[in-house]
Every structure is written in C-alpha cells, then in structure tokens.
Design a protein around this motif. Structure first.
Motif, PDB file in Angstrom:
ATOM      1  N   VAL A  83       0.887  -1.164   0.000  1.00 22.53           N
ATOM      2  CA  VAL A  83       0.000   0.000   0.000  1.00 22.53           C
ATOM      3  C   VAL A  83       0.923   1.212   0.000  1.00 22.53           C
ATOM      4  CG1 VAL A  83      -1.780   1.240   1.297  1.00 22.53           C
ATOM      5  CG2 VAL A  83      -1.793  -1.253   1.263  1.00 22.53           C
ATOM      6  N   ALA A  84       0.629   2.177  -0.859  1.00 27.21           N
ATOM      7  CA  ALA A  84       1.505   3.345  -0.984  1.00 27.21           C
ATOM      8  C   ALA A  84       0.670   4.607  -1.152  1.00 27.21           C
ATOM      9  CB  ALA A  84       2.431   3.173  -2.180  1.00 27.21           C
ATOM     10  N   ARG A  85       1.302   5.736  -0.821  1.00 26.02           N
ATOM     11  CA  ARG A  85       0.658   7.020  -1.068  1.00 26.02           C
ATOM     12  C   ARG A  85       1.717   8.099  -1.251  1.00 26.02           C
ATOM     13  NH1 ARG A  85      -1.908   8.643   4.841  1.00 26.02           N
ATOM     14  NH2 ARG A  85       0.043   8.539   5.988  1.00 26.02           N
ATOM     15  N   THR A  86       1.340   9.077  -2.045  1.00 29.61           N
ATOM     16  CA  THR A  86       2.170  10.263  -2.200  1.00 29.61           C
ATOM     17  C   THR A  86       1.606  11.311  -1.252  1.00 29.61           C
ATOM     18  OG1 THR A  86       0.811  11.287  -3.910  1.00 29.61           O
ATOM     19  CG2 THR A  86       2.493   9.711  -4.655  1.00 29.61           C
ATOM     20  N   GLU A  87       2.295  12.429  -1.142  1.00 32.82           N
ATOM     21  CA  GLU A  87       1.766  13.504  -0.291  1.00 32.82           C
ATOM     22  C   GLU A  87       0.432  14.021  -0.806  1.00 32.82           C
ATOM     23  OE1 GLU A  87       5.030  15.973   2.063  1.00 32.82           O
ATOM     24  OE2 GLU A  87       5.202  16.222  -0.121  1.00 32.82           O
ATOM     25  N   ALA A  88       0.214  13.915  -2.122  1.00 36.65           N
ATOM     26  CA  ALA A  88      -0.989  14.471  -2.737  1.00 36.65           C
ATOM     27  C   ALA A  88      -2.075  13.433  -3.014  1.00 36.65           C
ATOM     28  CB  ALA A  88      -0.615  15.168  -4.040  1.00 36.65           C
ATOM     29  N   SER A  89      -1.835  12.168  -2.695  1.00 39.47           N
ATOM     30  CA  SER A  89      -2.832  11.142  -3.015  1.00 39.47           C
ATOM     31  C   SER A  89      -3.201  10.323  -1.788  1.00 39.47           C
ATOM     32  CB  SER A  89      -2.310  10.222  -4.121  1.00 39.47           C
ATOM     33  OG  SER A  89      -1.274   9.402  -3.633  1.00 39.47           O
ATOM     34  N   SER A  90      -4.309   9.620  -1.915  1.00 43.17           N
ATOM     35  CA  SER A  90      -4.724   8.714  -0.846  1.00 43.17           C
ATOM     36  C   SER A  90      -4.038   7.363  -1.048  1.00 43.17           C
ATOM     37  CB  SER A  90      -6.243   8.560  -0.857  1.00 43.17           C
ATOM     38  OG  SER A  90      -6.668   8.100  -2.124  1.00 43.17           O
ATOM     39  N   TRP A  91      -4.280   6.447  -0.141  1.00 40.97           N
ATOM     40  CA  TRP A  91      -3.670   5.124  -0.202  1.00 40.97           C
ATOM     41  C   TRP A  91      -4.039   4.427  -1.503  1.00 40.97           C
ATOM     42  CZ3 TRP A  91       0.064   4.386   2.995  1.00 40.97           C
ATOM     43  CH2 TRP A  91       0.018   4.900   4.277  1.00 40.97           C
ATOM     44  N   GLN A  92      -3.061   3.775  -2.082  1.00 44.69           N
ATOM     45  CA  GLN A  92      -3.284   2.940  -3.263  1.00 44.69           C
ATOM     46  C   GLN A  92      -2.802   1.538  -2.945  1.00 44.69           C
ATOM     47  OE1 GLN A  92      -2.169   4.546  -7.106  1.00 44.69           O
ATOM     48  NE2 GLN A  92      -1.853   6.542  -6.139  1.00 44.69           N
ATOM     49  N   ARG A  93      -3.677   0.591  -3.118  1.00 46.17           N
ATOM     50  CA  ARG A  93      -3.323  -0.819  -2.897  1.00 46.17           C
ATOM     51  C   ARG A  93      -2.663  -1.332  -4.159  1.00 46.17           C
ATOM     52  NH1 ARG A  93      -5.422  -4.440   0.998  1.00 46.17           N
ATOM     53  NH2 ARG A  93      -5.192  -6.604   0.394  1.00 46.17           N
ATOM     54  N   LEU A  94      -1.477  -1.844  -4.024  1.00 43.02           N
ATOM     55  CA  LEU A  94      -0.701  -2.353  -5.155  1.00 43.02           C
ATOM     56  C   LEU A  94      -0.565  -3.858  -4.969  1.00 43.02           C
ATOM     57  CD1 LEU A  94       2.100   0.388  -5.045  1.00 43.02           C
ATOM     58  CD2 LEU A  94      -0.015   0.404  -6.405  1.00 43.02           C
ATOM     59  N   PRO A  95      -1.302  -4.644  -5.738  1.00 40.99           N
ATOM     60  CA  PRO A  95      -1.296  -6.096  -5.526  1.00 40.99           C
ATOM     61  C   PRO A  95       0.000  -6.734  -6.030  1.00 40.99           C
ATOM     62  CG  PRO A  95      -2.666  -5.547  -7.398  1.00 40.99           C
ATOM     63  CD  PRO A  95      -2.183  -4.241  -6.816  1.00 40.99           C
ATOM     64  N   MET A  96       1.059  -6.509  -5.277  1.00 44.84           N
ATOM     65  CA  MET A  96       2.382  -7.018  -5.637  1.00 44.84           C
ATOM     66  C   MET A  96       3.231  -7.100  -4.383  1.00 44.84           C
ATOM     67  SD  MET A  96       3.928  -3.543  -7.434  1.00 44.84           S
ATOM     68  CE  MET A  96       2.517  -3.385  -8.507  1.00 44.84           C
ATOM     69  N   SER A  97       4.336  -7.791  -4.507  1.00 42.46           N
ATOM     70  CA  SER A  97       5.281  -7.890  -3.388  1.00 42.46           C
ATOM     71  C   SER A  97       6.098  -6.598  -3.291  1.00 42.46           C
ATOM     72  CB  SER A  97       6.220  -9.074  -3.606  1.00 42.46           C
ATOM     73  OG  SER A  97       7.042  -8.827  -4.747  1.00 42.46           O
ATOM     74  N   ALA A  98       6.772  -6.441  -2.180  1.00 42.44           N
ATOM     75  CA  ALA A  98       7.648  -5.276  -2.005  1.00 42.44           C
ATOM     76  C   ALA A  98       8.784  -5.307  -3.027  1.00 42.44           C
ATOM     77  CB  ALA A  98       8.213  -5.248  -0.587  1.00 42.44           C
ATOM     78  N   SER A  99       9.318  -6.491  -3.327  1.00 42.94           N
ATOM     79  CA  SER A  99      10.411  -6.563  -4.294  1.00 42.94           C
ATOM     80  C   SER A  99       9.940  -6.171  -5.692  1.00 42.94           C
ATOM     81  CB  SER A  99      11.069  -7.945  -4.295  1.00 42.94           C
ATOM     82  OG  SER A  99      10.125  -8.951  -4.556  1.00 42.94           O
ATOM     83  N   GLU A 100       8.740  -6.591  -6.090  1.00 50.84           N
ATOM     84  CA  GLU A 100       8.218  -6.177  -7.393  1.00 50.84           C
ATOM     85  C   GLU A 100       7.967  -4.672  -7.414  1.00 50.84           C
ATOM     86  OE1 GLU A 100       4.512  -6.685 -10.521  1.00 50.84           O
ATOM     87  OE2 GLU A 100       4.597  -8.054  -8.809  1.00 50.84           O
ATOM     88  N   CYS A 101       7.425  -4.136  -6.337  1.00 56.37           N
ATOM     89  CA  CYS A 101       7.182  -2.700  -6.245  1.00 56.37           C
ATOM     90  C   CYS A 101       8.497  -1.931  -6.382  1.00 56.37           C
ATOM     91  CB  CYS A 101       6.498  -2.370  -4.928  1.00 56.37           C
ATOM     92  SG  CYS A 101       6.112  -0.635  -4.714  1.00 56.37           S
ATOM     93  N   LEU A 102       9.507  -2.357  -5.664  1.00 53.84           N
ATOM     94  CA  LEU A 102      10.820  -1.718  -5.738  1.00 53.84           C
ATOM     95  C   LEU A 102      11.362  -1.765  -7.169  1.00 53.84           C
ATOM     96  CD1 LEU A 102      13.347  -0.468  -4.481  1.00 53.84           C
ATOM     97  CD2 LEU A 102      14.035  -2.774  -3.811  1.00 53.84           C
ATOM     98  N   PHE A 103      11.280  -2.922  -7.791  1.00 53.59           N
ATOM     99  CA  PHE A 103      11.734  -3.082  -9.168  1.00 53.59           C
ATOM    100  C   PHE A 103      11.005  -2.114 -10.096  1.00 53.59           C
ATOM    101  CE2 PHE A 103      11.238  -5.076 -13.362  1.00 53.59           C
ATOM    102  CZ  PHE A 103      12.567  -5.216 -13.730  1.00 53.59           C
TER     103      PHE A 103
END
Length: 130
Positions: A83-103
């Motif tokens: 789950v991630a968010r920028t300062e200007a956005s709300s939470w976004q669920r990213l259906p992936m692992s942390a390693s895939e997100c990092l990549f």
C-alpha cells in the motif's frame, strides 16, 4: 538497510534487536498516541499490532512517498500487498510484493506516481553503514 538510486530508502530488519521496520512502526504508534487526531491518516487500514491487521512501513522516498505492507496476521507475509501514497494522493493498494514494487519504482516508466525510471539511467544501491 540502504538506499536505491539516492531516492528510495528501504528500511532494514537484519535480525536481533536491530530493525528499522520495527523502530519506525513503534515511532508511528508513539505519534498516534501523542496526537490521536493523526490516526485518520492511516484509514482505512490502521497501523499493525501483533496478531491483527494494519500497515507496516518498509520504505520511504525522498519525495515523501510512503510504502507499507497491508499486513494481516492470518495471511502469510509473502501474500501481503503493498500500500503506498504520495503527499498528494490517498492510499493505493498495489497487488504485488515489495520486491516487485521496488523493481517497478526503479525501472518501469509506466508505474505512474511512483517511478523514477525516466530519471535514473541505471539503478544502484547504497548500503547504510551498520
């Protein structure tokens, strides 16, 4: 523990008593206890407590993008989504692992809001001194 491309700091958990992940989660809990009105900033997930559900921080960008696992004690950790968010956005669920997100942050120009692929020619890692 270290930083990717001078952009994304990934918290370390080398074992034993040394864990930036645990320390950051504890720090967030102290902030929420001191300033209860800040609890809403973690809705609808809340912060993780052992045995329950909630967010566990694993990385932060220099542009204040926050990356967490949506943890659930009844689900294997490898199945926890990011789950991630920028300062200007709300939470976004990213259906992936942390390693895939990092990549994808480092290499995928289509990973809008989160990527630096168009800014860094070749990703690199700088470990933090122990």
């Amino acid at each position: 523990m270290g930083e990717f491309s001078e952009y994304l700091h990934v918290y370390g958990a080398p074992g034993g008593a040394d864990s930036q992940i645990v320390d950051n989660l504890a720090s967030l809990w102290r902030t929420l206890e001191k300033y209860p009105f800040t609890r809403d900033s973690f809705n609808p997930y809340g912060l993780y407590r052992p045995g329950g559900q909630g967010l566990i921080p694993w990385a932060m960008s220099v542009t204040a993008i926050e990356f967490y696992w949506a943890a659930d004690a009844e689900v294997p950790p490898e199945d926890w989504p990011v789950v991630a968010r920028t300062e200007a956005s709300s939470w976004q669920r990213l259906p992936m692992s942390a390693s895939e997100c990092l990549f994808r942050v480092l290499t995928d120009v289509t990973f809008e809001e989160f990527t630096i692929a168009d800014q860094v020619e070749r990703p690199y890692f700088t470990p933090h001194a122990a």
